[in-house]
Scaffold this active site. Structure first.
Site, PDB file in Angstrom:
ATOM      1  CG  HIS A 143      -2.016  -1.033   1.140  1.00 30.19           C
ATOM      2  ND1 HIS A 143      -3.314  -0.745   0.756  1.00 30.19           N
ATOM      3  CD2 HIS A 143      -1.986  -2.371   1.387  1.00 30.19           C
ATOM      4  CE1 HIS A 143      -4.040  -1.853   0.779  1.00 30.19           C
ATOM      5  NE2 HIS A 143      -3.258  -2.854   1.165  1.00 30.19           N
ATOM      6  CG  ASP A 172       0.617   9.212   0.330  1.00 27.52           C
ATOM      7  OD1 ASP A 172       0.641   8.057   0.785  1.00 27.52           O
ATOM      8  OD2 ASP A 172      -0.105  10.112   0.789  1.00 27.52           O
TER       9      ASP A 172
END
Length: 463
Positions: free
Chosen positions: A158, A366
């Site tokens: 993730h 991110d």
């Protein structure tokens, strides 16, 4: 149909009424588990003190068995606070200056993964398909293979995957990569992450790109691909449309008093670029004094991992900076920055996103950033806001209608705010429509289905 077994660090167990925690990932995985039947296994989030738990705690809800375990104080400190969040997290987010490697923490990380494998293995049936999630559990497949399991095992990361130059700074990078080779399918957020993975294999001479998404390394052949995670787009848009009636959202609208609202929503983390964002907002007001008393910047930042010293320091730094900026550019009747250091419900957030003229999403790095996608989904189609987005967020690979910025460039980010506030309604609609159409097509259900399709369908070349 084969059962599905999901393994993650934490497990979103439904409450006594059967209501599961909100969130697109949990919704998608629980839907897949209910359809196929299966198990969701992970850490309970609790400590058992000094004694290792003897067995998993099992709870049945429909077709899903939730299986959780406590960890000892030592395990929590070494596996979770130690190696996972003070080595892997900073390295994967390119913060080598914050990585604190210790052999004790490394040993604890692998020990807990071995413990998870030993507790999970007795529950596994021969045809089960296993899907492991995130950086906490990279070695899990190797541990399950060591026990003798031959099942199809997939892994989804993730967070970002770093370039080879960054990864090799981690003393156990070879062992981490060896662990990944024991999966049948590796999923990354973006094509850039996948390229970084392939680049390491080639640079270190430990694997080959066989084409068609297949790789070999450490004597195994496996598939790796990018699977950008989505949100429950249509449901979130509906939630945002109804949220205007929420009392907190109504109060927020009244308190803004006709000013344009700029919103940032982030977990308190050094990867989110919050201090650089505050600098950019201050620069925007300084460069554009006509906007004094015309805009309000709302930054919602719940506390995160407060047991880790870097996060405590970050909390103080952000609070102090918000106070400094307010003192420097605020007036008697205008507080430029509203800084909230606690979480808000999804309902309230959806309403605030819809209320905001600008979604300010500028992480330094991110994996994806679902706030960016939620902001787009929450907009009023007739008067959508503008997304100002870091080019270092995985979402930048998909959301082409955003104003992309370099968060390290304070001046450039300030200029993007000015451009967003003066953008015509026609351009705003055009940019939003393209992004919304993409999010509707590539929602979290599609992400889940695409990954499971590729995991379940065994490629001829794969082991």
């Amino acid at each position: 149909m084969a059962r599905l077994v999901v393994v993650s660090n934490r497990v979103p167990i439904p409450d006594k009424d059967g209501v599961a925690p909100a969130g697109g990932l949990a919704v998608a995985l629980q839907a897949a588990l209910q359809e196929r039947g299966g198990i969701w296994m992970g850490w309970s989030g609790k400590s058992s003190g000094s004694r290792e738990p003897e067995r998993l705690s099992l709870r049945q809800q429909g077709n899903i068995t939730y299986a959780v375990t406590d960890l000892t104080d030592t395990d929590v400190e070494e596996y979770y606070h130690g190696f996972a969040n003070r080595v892997l997290w900073p390295v994967c987010h390119y913060r080598l200056d914050l990585a604190e490697y210790g052999r004790k923490e490394m040993a604890g990380y692998f020990r807990v993964n071995r413990f998870f494998a030993q507790r999970l293995a007795p529950l596994i049936e021969p045809d089960d398909v296993i899907w492991v999630h995130d950086y906490h559990l990279i070695p899990l497949a190797a541990e399950l293979r060591r026990i003798g399991l031959k099942n199809r095992i997939g892994f989804f990361l993730h967070i970002p995957w770093p370039s080879a130059d960054v990864l090799v700074t981690m003393p156990v990078h070879e062992e981490i990569m060896r662990g990944l080779s024991h999966y049948d399918l590796l999923g990354f957020q973006t094509d850039h992450d996948l390229q970084n993975f392939a680049g390491y294999l080639a640079r270190e001479g430990i694997g080959n790109d066989l084409g068609d998404g297949l790789f070999d390394s450490h004597g195994r052949t496996f598939k790796a691909a990018a699977y950008p995670i989505g949100i429950e787009t249509a449901a979130f848009a509906e939630l945002a449309g109804k949220a205007s009636a929420n009392i907190m959202v109504r109060k927020a609208r009244q308190s803004v008093e006709g000013r344009d609202l700029i919103i940032g929503v982030d977990r308190l983390d050094y990867s989110k670029g919050i201090t650089q964002r505050l600098d950019a907002f201050e620069r925007f007001i300084t460069n554009n004094p006509a906007y004094q008393n015309k805009v309000t910047y709302l930054q919602i930042t719940p506390k995160s991992r407060s047991e880790v010293p870097e996060y405590e320091q970050m909390q103080r730094m952000v609070a102090e900076q918000a106070g400094r900026v307010n003192g420097a550019i605020g007036t008697v009747d205008w507080v430029p920055i509203r800084y909230i250091n606690r979480s808000s419900s999804r309902n309230v957030l959806a309403g605030l996103y819809r209320l905001a003229t600008i979604g300010f999403v500028t992480p330094l790095r991110d994996g994806m950033n679902l706030v960016a996608k939620e902001y787009v989904a929450a907009q009023d189609p007739d008067r959508p806001g503008v997304l100002v987005l870091s080019r270092f967020a995985g979402a930048a690979r998909e959301l082409k209608g955003a104003l992309l910025v370099n968060p390290y460039d304070v001046e450039g980010t300030a200029n993007a705010l000015a451009k967003a506030l003066t953008m015509s309604i026609e351009e705003r609609r055009e940019r939003w429509r393209g992004m919304m159409d993409h999010l509707l097509e590539h929602d979290v259900s599609r992400w889940c289905n695409d990954f499971l399709r590729d995991l379940i369908v065994k490629t001829p070349a794969a082991n």
